[in-house]
Design an enzyme around this catalytic site. Structure first.
Site, PDB file in Angstrom:
ATOM      1  N   ARG A 271      76.860  13.423  78.639  1.00 39.83           N
ATOM      2  CA  ARG A 271      75.779  12.443  78.464  1.00 39.83           C
ATOM      3  C   ARG A 271      76.345  11.028  78.542  1.00 39.83           C
ATOM      4  O   ARG A 271      75.774  10.141  79.188  1.00 39.83           O
ATOM      5  CB  ARG A 271      75.089  12.662  77.116  1.00 39.83           C
ATOM      6  CG  ARG A 271      74.299  13.969  77.074  1.00 39.83           C
ATOM      7  CD  ARG A 271      73.372  14.030  75.879  1.00 39.83           C
ATOM      8  NE  ARG A 271      74.016  14.557  74.702  1.00 39.83           N
ATOM      9  CZ  ARG A 271      73.739  15.728  74.125  1.00 39.83           C
ATOM     10  NH1 ARG A 271      72.798  16.512  74.610  1.00 39.83           N
ATOM     11  NH2 ARG A 271      74.365  16.117  73.045  1.00 39.83           N
TER      12      ARG A 271
ATOM     13  N   PHE B  38      65.035  19.764  82.109  1.00 40.18           N
ATOM     14  CA  PHE B  38      65.418  20.597  80.959  1.00 40.18           C
ATOM     15  C   PHE B  38      65.963  19.673  79.861  1.00 40.18           C
ATOM     16  O   PHE B  38      67.066  19.858  79.349  1.00 40.18           O
ATOM     17  CB  PHE B  38      66.479  21.637  81.355  1.00 40.18           C
ATOM     18  CG  PHE B  38      66.111  22.472  82.549  1.00 40.18           C
ATOM     19  CD1 PHE B  38      65.331  23.614  82.393  1.00 40.18           C
ATOM     20  CD2 PHE B  38      66.528  22.131  83.827  1.00 40.18           C
ATOM     21  CE1 PHE B  38      64.980  24.402  83.495  1.00 40.18           C
ATOM     22  CE2 PHE B  38      66.188  22.905  84.929  1.00 40.18           C
ATOM     23  CZ  PHE B  38      65.415  24.045  84.762  1.00 40.18           C
TER      24      PHE B  38
ATOM     25  N   ASP C  20      60.521  18.925  80.317  1.00 40.93           N
ATOM     26  CA  ASP C  20      60.840  20.168  79.609  1.00 40.93           C
ATOM     27  C   ASP C  20      59.535  20.949  79.459  1.00 40.93           C
ATOM     28  O   ASP C  20      58.461  20.355  79.319  1.00 40.93           O
ATOM     29  CB  ASP C  20      61.438  19.877  78.226  1.00 40.93           C
ATOM     30  CG  ASP C  20      62.225  21.072  77.672  1.00 40.93           C
ATOM     31  OD1 ASP C  20      63.471  20.986  77.621  1.00 40.93           O
ATOM     32  OD2 ASP C  20      61.587  22.083  77.288  1.00 40.93           O
ATOM     33  N   SER C  21      59.639  22.280  79.470  1.00 43.71           N
ATOM     34  CA  SER C  21      58.420  23.079  79.347  1.00 43.71           C
ATOM     35  C   SER C  21      57.942  23.165  77.897  1.00 43.71           C
ATOM     36  O   SER C  21      56.815  23.571  77.631  1.00 43.71           O
ATOM     37  CB  SER C  21      58.659  24.488  79.899  1.00 43.71           C
ATOM     38  OG  SER C  21      59.785  25.037  79.281  1.00 43.71           O
TER      39      SER C  21
ATOM     40  N   ASP D 188      70.090  20.651  83.773  1.00 46.13           N
ATOM     41  CA  ASP D 188      70.795  21.341  82.669  1.00 46.13           C
ATOM     42  C   ASP D 188      69.933  22.488  82.142  1.00 46.13           C
ATOM     43  O   ASP D 188      69.428  22.432  81.013  1.00 46.13           O
ATOM     44  CB  ASP D 188      71.115  20.335  81.548  1.00 46.13           C
ATOM     45  CG  ASP D 188      71.942  20.978  80.440  1.00 46.13           C
ATOM     46  OD1 ASP D 188      72.629  21.987  80.706  1.00 46.13           O
ATOM     47  OD2 ASP D 188      71.880  20.481  79.300  1.00 46.13           O
TER      48      ASP D 188
ATOM     49  N   CYS E 131      75.256  26.864  81.735  1.00 51.22           N
ATOM     50  CA  CYS E 131      75.842  27.244  80.440  1.00 51.22           C
ATOM     51  C   CYS E 131      75.850  28.766  80.274  1.00 51.22           C
ATOM     52  O   CYS E 131      76.028  29.260  79.168  1.00 51.22           O
ATOM     53  CB  CYS E 131      75.108  26.564  79.285  1.00 51.22           C
ATOM     54  SG  CYS E 131      73.380  27.007  79.176  1.00 51.22           S
TER      55      CYS E 131
HETATM   56  N1  SAH Z   1      69.973  18.935  78.372  1.00 47.90           N
HETATM   57  C1  SAH Z   1      69.576  19.228  77.035  1.00 47.90           C
HETATM   58  C2  SAH Z   1      69.715  20.690  76.682  1.00 47.90           C
HETATM   59  C3  SAH Z   1      68.931  21.628  77.558  1.00 47.90           C
HETATM   60  S1  SAH Z   1      68.513  23.133  76.801  1.00 47.90           S
HETATM   61  C4  SAH Z   1      70.357  18.352  76.062  1.00 47.90           C
HETATM   62  O1  SAH Z   1      71.218  17.556  76.492  1.00 47.90           O
HETATM   63  O2  SAH Z   1      70.080  18.415  74.865  1.00 47.90           O
HETATM   64  C5  SAH Z   1      67.422  23.821  77.933  1.00 47.90           C
HETATM   65  C6  SAH Z   1      65.991  23.306  77.834  1.00 47.90           C
HETATM   66  O3  SAH Z   1      65.288  23.851  78.947  1.00 47.90           O
HETATM   67  C7  SAH Z   1      65.187  23.750  76.622  1.00 47.90           C
HETATM   68  O4  SAH Z   1      64.702  22.607  75.954  1.00 47.90           O
HETATM   69  C8  SAH Z   1      64.015  24.587  77.160  1.00 47.90           C
HETATM   70  O5  SAH Z   1      62.799  24.331  76.477  1.00 47.90           O
HETATM   71  C9  SAH Z   1      63.928  24.084  78.571  1.00 47.90           C
HETATM   72  N2  SAH Z   1      63.381  25.004  79.586  1.00 47.90           N
HETATM   73  C10 SAH Z   1      63.685  26.302  79.770  1.00 47.90           C
HETATM   74  N3  SAH Z   1      63.102  26.770  80.902  1.00 47.90           N
HETATM   75  C11 SAH Z   1      62.395  25.738  81.435  1.00 47.90           C
HETATM   76  C12 SAH Z   1      61.591  25.566  82.607  1.00 47.90           C
HETATM   77  N4  SAH Z   1      61.421  26.575  83.477  1.00 47.90           N
HETATM   78  N5  SAH Z   1      61.046  24.362  82.850  1.00 47.90           N
HETATM   79  C13 SAH Z   1      61.241  23.337  81.983  1.00 47.90           C
HETATM   80  N6  SAH Z   1      61.998  23.430  80.876  1.00 47.90           N
HETATM   81  C14 SAH Z   1      62.577  24.603  80.601  1.00 47.90           C
END
Ligand code: SAH
Length: 403
Positions: A214, A230, A252-253, A305, A345
């Protein structure tokens, strides 16, 4: 301590444990000398009676996870010693300087990487959030709490056990405070403020493993239009806004995640109406749908991510296809001379597999791509040299040009 059951390995199956690999697969076991149940502590021997390791038993493919390659006269002393070693590393990394730190949240225990398979402890400025993935450790949760009290003294506000989310379903457990009590807290990461709710958040509440990446993003985004997919609680978005991106879109979803993202952007804004908050917009939407409807050239920098697409080896192939598709979409949409920060990850998708999936996505999109840097997990998420599987976070910074 009570006598441990003995596990005897097949003659030609002792190499891995002799090379300090902490997992013993069920196929390596020749015999179990005593009755053993899920979560029992066991000693591992060769056929000729040579002591090899001490760990705990699981009735799964990974039958034993090893905590020690030396006989263990006192299990609780071993756990304390390991936690002390983990604490010493974080101290060395500069996380324990008081009172004013720029970062006051970090991973204290990173499972195999700290010689404690099955245990995660994250620290949020006084609140330790613990996840035991194995019954053997869950049974030690009170002792682990005592150890934390010994290590941190009056800096410890609370210990929250969040193992119910990760333990096998057969183990009766509920998430609860084992010591003290705490409200969700604001923590600092490189001086940026984040609200963390370990009780209702994903994992232990915050993705500490992306800290360095980040901060790195911040070095590339001044005056750039950034898409953070995400986004969870907006980690990358906060750093992009702070670094002077001209626009940041977070996707994010989860609507809860989007609420936290807004909250974290606001927490770091000097005043609500300054441009720093107008720069940011968040969308509760599936990332694949969002990318589909976005226009080519909309963004200069895209962060990908996603959550672990594969949780087991059998899911690896479909995960690779998902990484390929996601990356292809980003390659199609990012502007020429733009950047993609792409991550995986999934533990079962190794660095080469991940790179292969990204490459396949780039080929399909017909873009020319330079690798500017590779990224991984930070030092408070250490990896044992003998357990390369522990390196789960892989990332690439890519510069994308027209072919
Ligand atoms: N980049 C973030 C961590 C990501 S965790 C950080 O730095 O904190 C992964 C995230 O993806 C979660 O919040 C989850 O809700 C979201 N997610 C999972 N599948 C998804 C999709 N198909 N579309 C949008 N968001 C999604």
């Amino acid at each position: 301590m009570a006598k441990m059951a003995k596990i005897i390995l097949r003659k030609n199956k002792t190499d891995a444990v002799k090379r300090f690999h902490p997992w013993i697969f069920s196929g390596a076991i020749k015999a179990i000398a005593d009755e053993v149940e899920e979560g029992d502590w066991v000693e591992v021997y060769s056929e000729t009676g040579e002591y090899l390791a001490t760990g705990f038993y699981n009735s799964s493919n990974i039958a034993v996870k090893v905590l020690s390659f030396q006989p263990v006269p006192d299990l609780q002393a071993l756990l304390l010693h390991k936690l002390q070693a983990a604490y010493d590393l974080r101290q060395r990394l500069g996380f324990l300087r008081h009172p004013e730190q720029l970062t006051n949240c970090y991973r204290l225990v990173n499972a195999e990487g700290d010689g404690l398979p099955g245990l995660i402890i994250d620290w949020y400025d006084g609140v330790a959030v613990m996840q035991c993935y194995a019954i053997a450790l869950y049974q030690q949760r009170e002792w682990l709490t005592d150890c934390l009290r010994k290590l941190y003294g009056d800096q410890l506000i609370a210990v929250y056990d969040k193992s119910a989310a990760v333990l096998p379903k057969s183990v009766p457990s509920e998430n609860q405070y084992l010591w003290g009590q705490a409200e969700p807290r604001q923590v600092l990461e490189y001086g940026q403020r984040f609200f963390v709710d370990w009780e209702t958040g994903q994992k232990t509440g915050f993705f500490l493993d992306q800290r360095e990446n980040r901060a790195l993003l911040g070095r590339y985004v001044q005056d750039q239009r950034v898409l953070n997919t995400f986004c969870y609680s907006g980690g990358f978005s906060v750093f992009a806004v702070q670094a002077g991106a001209s626009l940041v879109h977070s996707v994010d979803s989860s609507s809860r995640a989007i609420e936290w993202t807004h909250q974290n952007i606001a927490l770091n804004s000097p005043t609500p109406n300054l441009p720093s908050t107008n720069q940011h917009e968040a969308f509760t939407e599936d990332v694949f749908d969002f990318l589909k409807r976005s226009q080519p050239q909309d963004y200069d920098v895209i962060v990908l991510d996603p959550p672990a697409f594969a949780k087991s080896l059998s899911a690896r192939h479909s995960a690779m296809m998902a990484y390929k598709r996601l990356n292809r979409m980003a390659f199609e949409k990012v502007r020429s001379n733009g950047l993609i920060f792409t991550f995986s990850c999934s533990q079962v998708v190794g660095p080469d597999n991940f790179k292969g999936a990204v490459t396949a996505g780039a080929i399909e999109a017909g873009r020319s791509v330079q690798v500017l840097a590779t990224m991984t997990q930070p030092a408070d998420h250490p990896v044992s040299l003998y357990h390369p599987e522990g390196l789960y976070l892989k990332g690439l910074i890519l510069r994308v040009l027209d072919a």
